[in-house]
Write a protein that holds these residues in place. Structure first.
Motif, PDB file in Angstrom:
ATOM      1  N   GLY A 130       0.833  -1.207   0.000  1.00 19.35           N
ATOM      2  CA  GLY A 130       0.000   0.000   0.000  1.00 19.35           C
ATOM      3  C   GLY A 130       0.865   1.254   0.000  1.00 19.35           C
ATOM      4  O   GLY A 130       0.610   2.215  -0.742  1.00 19.35           O
ATOM      5  N   GLU A 131       1.915   1.241   0.800  1.00 20.62           N
ATOM      6  CA  GLU A 131       2.779   2.426   0.902  1.00 20.62           C
ATOM      7  C   GLU A 131       3.496   2.691  -0.428  1.00 20.62           C
ATOM      8  O   GLU A 131       3.599   3.831  -0.883  1.00 20.62           O
ATOM      9  N   ILE A 132       3.988   1.625  -1.045  1.00 15.12           N
ATOM     10  CA  ILE A 132       4.722   1.793  -2.310  1.00 15.12           C
ATOM     11  C   ILE A 132       3.769   2.291  -3.404  1.00 15.12           C
ATOM     12  O   ILE A 132       4.093   3.208  -4.170  1.00 15.12           O
ATOM     13  N   GLU A 133       2.572   1.709  -3.439  1.00 10.64           N
ATOM     14  CA  GLU A 133       1.617   2.141  -4.461  1.00 10.64           C
ATOM     15  C   GLU A 133       1.214   3.606  -4.257  1.00 10.64           C
ATOM     16  O   GLU A 133       1.120   4.363  -5.229  1.00 10.64           O
ATOM     17  N   SER A 134       1.023   4.015  -3.008  1.00 11.55           N
ATOM     18  CA  SER A 134       0.663   5.430  -2.788  1.00 11.55           C
ATOM     19  C   SER A 134       1.807   6.327  -3.246  1.00 11.55           C
ATOM     20  O   SER A 134       1.587   7.339  -3.908  1.00 11.55           O
ATOM     21  N   ALA A 135       3.039   5.944  -2.904  1.00 10.01           N
ATOM     22  CA  ALA A 135       4.179   6.807  -3.257  1.00 10.01           C
ATOM     23  C   ALA A 135       4.365   6.910  -4.765  1.00 10.01           C
ATOM     24  O   ALA A 135       4.860   7.917  -5.261  1.00 10.01           O
ATOM     25  N   LEU A 136       3.953   5.873  -5.486  1.00  8.04           N
ATOM     26  CA  LEU A 136       4.197   5.870  -6.939  1.00  8.04           C
ATOM     27  C   LEU A 136       2.959   6.235  -7.763  1.00  8.04           C
ATOM     28  O   LEU A 136       2.986   6.127  -8.983  1.00  8.04           O
ATOM     29  N   GLY A 137       1.891   6.636  -7.085  1.00  5.65           N
ATOM     30  CA  GLY A 137       0.723   7.127  -7.824  1.00  5.65           C
ATOM     31  C   GLY A 137      -0.346   6.076  -8.065  1.00  5.65           C
ATOM     32  O   GLY A 137      -1.149   6.210  -8.990  1.00  5.65           O
ATOM     33  N   GLY A 138      -0.339   5.007  -7.279  1.00  2.96           N
ATOM     34  CA  GLY A 138      -1.425   4.028  -7.361  1.00  2.96           C
ATOM     35  C   GLY A 138      -1.000   2.714  -7.993  1.00  2.96           C
ATOM     36  O   GLY A 138       0.068   2.604  -8.605  1.00  2.96           O
ATOM     37  N   ALA A 139      -1.892   1.734  -7.826  1.00  2.00           N
ATOM     38  CA  ALA A 139      -1.578   0.371  -8.270  1.00  2.00           C
ATOM     39  C   ALA A 139      -1.299   0.306  -9.769  1.00  2.00           C
ATOM     40  O   ALA A 139      -0.336  -0.330 -10.224  1.00  2.00           O
ATOM     41  N   GLN A 140      -2.123   1.002 -10.558  1.00  2.00           N
ATOM     42  CA  GLN A 140      -1.949   0.915 -12.010  1.00  2.00           C
ATOM     43  C   GLN A 140      -0.646   1.578 -12.450  1.00  2.00           C
ATOM     44  O   GLN A 140       0.033   1.096 -13.364  1.00  2.00           O
ATOM     45  N   LEU A 145       4.708   0.906 -14.682  1.00  2.00           N
ATOM     46  CA  LEU A 145       6.159   1.091 -14.576  1.00  2.00           C
ATOM     47  C   LEU A 145       6.909  -0.241 -14.518  1.00  2.00           C
ATOM     48  O   LEU A 145       7.883  -0.465 -15.246  1.00  2.00           O
ATOM     49  N   THR A 146       6.445  -1.148 -13.638  1.00  2.00           N
ATOM     50  CA  THR A 146       7.255  -2.349 -13.341  1.00  2.00           C
ATOM     51  C   THR A 146       6.689  -3.633 -13.946  1.00  2.00           C
ATOM     52  O   THR A 146       7.328  -4.673 -13.857  1.00  2.00           O
ATOM     53  N   GLY A 147       5.471  -3.564 -14.520  1.00  5.00           N
ATOM     54  CA  GLY A 147       4.866  -4.764 -15.102  1.00  5.00           C
ATOM     55  C   GLY A 147       3.848  -5.418 -14.191  1.00  5.00           C
ATOM     56  O   GLY A 147       3.063  -6.255 -14.632  1.00  5.00           O
ATOM     57  N   SER A 148       3.858  -5.071 -12.912  1.00  2.58           N
ATOM     58  CA  SER A 148       2.904  -5.627 -11.944  1.00  2.58           C
ATOM     59  C   SER A 148       2.599  -4.576 -10.902  1.00  2.58           C
ATOM     60  O   SER A 148       3.485  -3.798 -10.526  1.00  2.58           O
ATOM     61  N   ARG A 149       1.346  -4.579 -10.410  1.00  2.54           N
ATOM     62  CA  ARG A 149       1.107  -3.747  -9.239  1.00  2.54           C
ATOM     63  C   ARG A 149       1.931  -4.309  -8.075  1.00  2.54           C
ATOM     64  O   ARG A 149       2.554  -5.363  -8.223  1.00  2.54           O
ATOM     65  N   ALA A 150       1.968  -3.603  -6.935  1.00  5.79           N
ATOM     66  CA  ALA A 150       2.785  -4.096  -5.820  1.00  5.79           C
ATOM     67  C   ALA A 150       2.154  -5.370  -5.265  1.00  5.79           C
ATOM     68  O   ALA A 150       0.981  -5.377  -4.898  1.00  5.79           O
ATOM     69  N   TYR A 151       2.918  -6.415  -5.253  1.00  4.74           N
ATOM     70  CA  TYR A 151       2.440  -7.705  -4.745  1.00  4.74           C
ATOM     71  C   TYR A 151       3.214  -8.091  -3.496  1.00  4.74           C
ATOM     72  O   TYR A 151       4.434  -7.899  -3.441  1.00  4.74           O
ATOM     73  N   PRO A 152       2.511  -8.650  -2.500  1.00  7.60           N
ATOM     74  CA  PRO A 152       3.173  -8.955  -1.226  1.00  7.60           C
ATOM     75  C   PRO A 152       4.450  -9.801  -1.377  1.00  7.60           C
ATOM     76  O   PRO A 152       5.410  -9.612  -0.651  1.00  7.60           O
ATOM     77  N   ASP A 300      -6.889  -5.881 -14.828  1.00  2.00           N
ATOM     78  CA  ASP A 300      -7.642  -6.295 -13.635  1.00  2.00           C
ATOM     79  C   ASP A 300      -6.730  -6.636 -12.457  1.00  2.00           C
ATOM     80  O   ASP A 300      -7.185  -7.048 -11.398  1.00  2.00           O
ATOM     81  N   GLY A 301      -5.427  -6.456 -12.654  1.00  4.80           N
ATOM     82  CA  GLY A 301      -4.518  -6.594 -11.521  1.00  4.80           C
ATOM     83  C   GLY A 301      -4.122  -8.012 -11.177  1.00  4.80           C
ATOM     84  O   GLY A 301      -3.357  -8.225 -10.241  1.00  4.80           O
ATOM     85  N   THR A 302      -4.600  -9.021 -11.906  1.00 10.55           N
ATOM     86  CA  THR A 302      -4.276 -10.391 -11.501  1.00 10.55           C
ATOM     87  C   THR A 302      -3.045 -10.953 -12.204  1.00 10.55           C
ATOM     88  O   THR A 302      -2.624 -12.055 -11.916  1.00 10.55           O
ATOM     89  N   GLY A 303      -2.487 -10.195 -13.115  1.00 11.20           N
ATOM     90  CA  GLY A 303      -1.367 -10.764 -13.868  1.00 11.20           C
ATOM     91  C   GLY A 303      -0.131  -9.902 -13.800  1.00 11.20           C
ATOM     92  O   GLY A 303      -0.152  -8.772 -13.325  1.00 11.20           O
ATOM     93  N   HIS A 304       0.962 -10.478 -14.290  1.00  9.75           N
ATOM     94  CA  HIS A 304       2.232  -9.759 -14.343  1.00  9.75           C
ATOM     95  C   HIS A 304       2.783  -9.822 -15.750  1.00  9.75           C
ATOM     96  O   HIS A 304       2.561 -10.793 -16.466  1.00  9.75           O
ATOM     97  N   VAL A 305       3.552  -8.802 -16.109  1.00  6.72           N
ATOM     98  CA  VAL A 305       4.365  -8.888 -17.318  1.00  6.72           C
ATOM     99  C   VAL A 305       5.819  -8.903 -16.881  1.00  6.72           C
ATOM    100  O   VAL A 305       6.240  -8.051 -16.098  1.00  6.72           O
ATOM    101  N   PHE A 306       6.543  -9.891 -17.338  1.00  7.62           N
ATOM    102  CA  PHE A 306       7.975  -9.990 -17.060  1.00  7.62           C
ATOM    103  C   PHE A 306       8.732  -9.810 -18.366  1.00  7.62           C
ATOM    104  O   PHE A 306       8.217 -10.137 -19.446  1.00  7.62           O
TER     105      PHE A 306
END
Ligand code: XUL
Length: 511
Positions: A130-140, A145-152, A300-306
């Protein structure tokens, strides 16, 4: 000192959640000439792991001891040296490891500043995400930027948590490795780089420029730029096998090609090289991945791009309740794997409307923070009904949550330990309405690592590199059964509704 490099053998290692595997291929004869696997729990009980992980202090904290992986690597080299295969014929080595886990070191890879490594099953960093997503402007924004929203389980949130909870140990850490780059470093005897593909699972790399993102690093932890290894292409030679290994195992000074994550290596090991091709790996985690020419981030946030080892991209969705969930159901009804198969064969597609969620443990896709058992129509059911329910749930989840990749496969390449089971693969074929090509061997990560070593050493095309190592005939192919396909078309919305019900019963911290 070893002799000059001359033969046509390539070694691929794979350090997975539960075992280390080695596979040596002969490039000239297109043969696997050595294959062995060492399960951690049984071979190294002194480390006290269960299914490769330390007994958790709380259900969401999942760590493993890096020293166990290092011990296993040595044990595997001993087995190779004793096998009769002439290791002096090796031309290059590469490797694969479970993704995301982080190893914290001093000035040398042999010095650890943290005795345990958080691994991909850890789900304890919801706050940091949550903290990283807020600092970077949200999950999307993080996904773009990185290919995935912040994942635990991703390395950045894990590093942030370590820096907050153990600031002194964090300050004493000179280098933070992925498991892949740490094991590669042990082979070359000094800190080595991280490859682009495995770096994609950290929430720290700008996926398009393939450089560390300064903004992601500063949103994560102090002084991080100094602690991260440099980034390299996945086909980079990062050094030569260190003299200590050469002397001990009578091996030449072979080039070590950057190690990568197990899923990127499996992409190569299943021959998924072109857009539109898709593979499913049924291992400790179940994963579904596809080759992508350009990065299409999941909305929809369920996938990653590597980044893919080929230099292009791969889309991937990951499920935590894979092999261990299947095993749990098998054990609950005192079955063996044959009994599990008989149960699948003796029940109807669709399970006569009975259905379960596979969330026996916290889940990654969708994010489910704690176990959430929920079934319909399974009260009083026999063992066989429960077996069918877990397999159908896993296949329906794979199909549902990979839709974002936009791939309608004609053939799915199946790998991983459970892909040896053709009854499970038949359910896959029926749910996806696609042929399923069963690998002739299930170690696609180790095979992919060996093929990556070959490709980097020879510079041949990827197609030439994989040719001859993948099943070419129809003997291993399963076809969908039309009547079953129709049943699963109806089951899909029912499964989606059950998922929605399960999610609504949880107080989900993050959407
Ligand atoms: C990938 C993931 C798992 C591990 C398992 O994102 O978390 O598939 O790589 O080894």
């Amino acid at each position: 000192m070893g002799s000059a490099v001359s033969g046509s053998l390539y070694l691929g290692l794979d350090c997975s959640t539960q075992s280390v595997t080695a596979l040596i291929i002969d490039a000239a004869r297109r043969l696997v000439v050595f294959r062995d696997s060492i399960p951690f729990d049984a071979a190294f009980p002194v480390f006290g792991t269960v299914d490769g992980v330390l007994p958790p202090s709380s259900p969401d904290v999942v760590h493993a001891p890096p020293l166990m992986w290092k011990t296993a690597l040595h044990a595997m080299f001993e087995r190779m040296a004793a096998s009769g295969v002439d290791l002096r014929q090796l031309r290059a080595i590469s490797g694969s490891a479970q993704q995301h886990g982080s190893v914290y070191c001093g000035e040398h890879p042999h010095i650890l500043t943290r005795s345990t490594a958080p691994i991909w099953m850890d789900s304890s960093t919801g706050r940091e995400c949550g903290e990283i997503e807020s600092a970077l402007g949200g999950a999307q924004a993080v996904a773009d930027l990185t290919g995935s929203r912040a994942y635990p389980r991703f390395t950045g949130p894990q590093i942030r948590k370590f820096a907050r909870e153990e600031p002194n140990a964090y300050a004493a850490t000179a280098r933070i490795h992925l498991i892949s780059s740490w094991l590669a470093s042990l082979l070359i005897g000094r800190h080595g780089p991280v490859d682009h593909a495995d770096a994609s699972g950290m929430n720290l790399m700008d996926l398009r420029t393939r450089t560390w993102s300064a903004t992601a690093l500063s949103a994560t932890a102090p002084e991080l730029a100094r602690k991260l290894p440099p980034l390299v292409r996945s086909d980079a030679v990062i050094g030569a096998l260190h003299e200590s290994w050469q002397t001990r195992f009578d091996m030449p000074a072979v080039p070590v090609v950057a190690w990568s994550g197990d899923n990127p290596c499996s992409l190569i090991g299943t021959g998924v090289l072109r857009e539109g091709q898709l593979a499913v790996s049924l291992g400790t985690s179940d994963t579904i991945f596809a080759a992508m020419a350009a990065p299409r981030v999941s909305a929809d946030g369920t996938g990653h791009v590597f980044a893919s080892p080929t230099g292009e991209y791969m889309g991937i969705t990951v499920f935590r309740n894979g092999a261990l969930a299947r095993k749990r159901v098998r054990d609950q009804f005192a079955l063996d794997w044959d009994g599990f198969s008989v149960a699948l064969r003796s029940t109807d597609a669709g399970n006569r409307g009975a259905m379960t969620l596979p969330w026996l443990e916290p889940e990654i896709t969708p994010i489910v923070p704690r176990a959430m058992p929920l079934s319909i129509g399974l009260e009083g059911a026999q063992a066989s009904g429960h077996v069918r329910a877990i397999v159908e749930a896993q296949m329906l989840a794979l199909a549902t949550h990979s839709a974002w990749m936009g791939v309608t496969p004609r053939t799915i390449y199946a790998t991983g330990g459970s892909a040896a089971n053709r009854d499970i693969l038949q359910v896959m074929a029926d749910v996806f309405n696609a042929d399923v090509a069963q690998s002739s061997q299930t170690d696609s990560a180790a095979l992919g690592a060996a093929i990556r070593a070959l490709q980097a050493d020879t510079g041949v095309s990827w197609q030439e590199a994989v040719d001859g190592f993948l099943p070419a005939d129809d003997a291993y192919r399963l076809k969908p059964v039309a009547a079953h396909v129709a049943v699963y078309e109806t089951a899909r919305p029912a499964y989606a509704a059950l998922e929605a019900e399960g999610l609504s019963r949880l107080t989900v911290a993050r959407p």
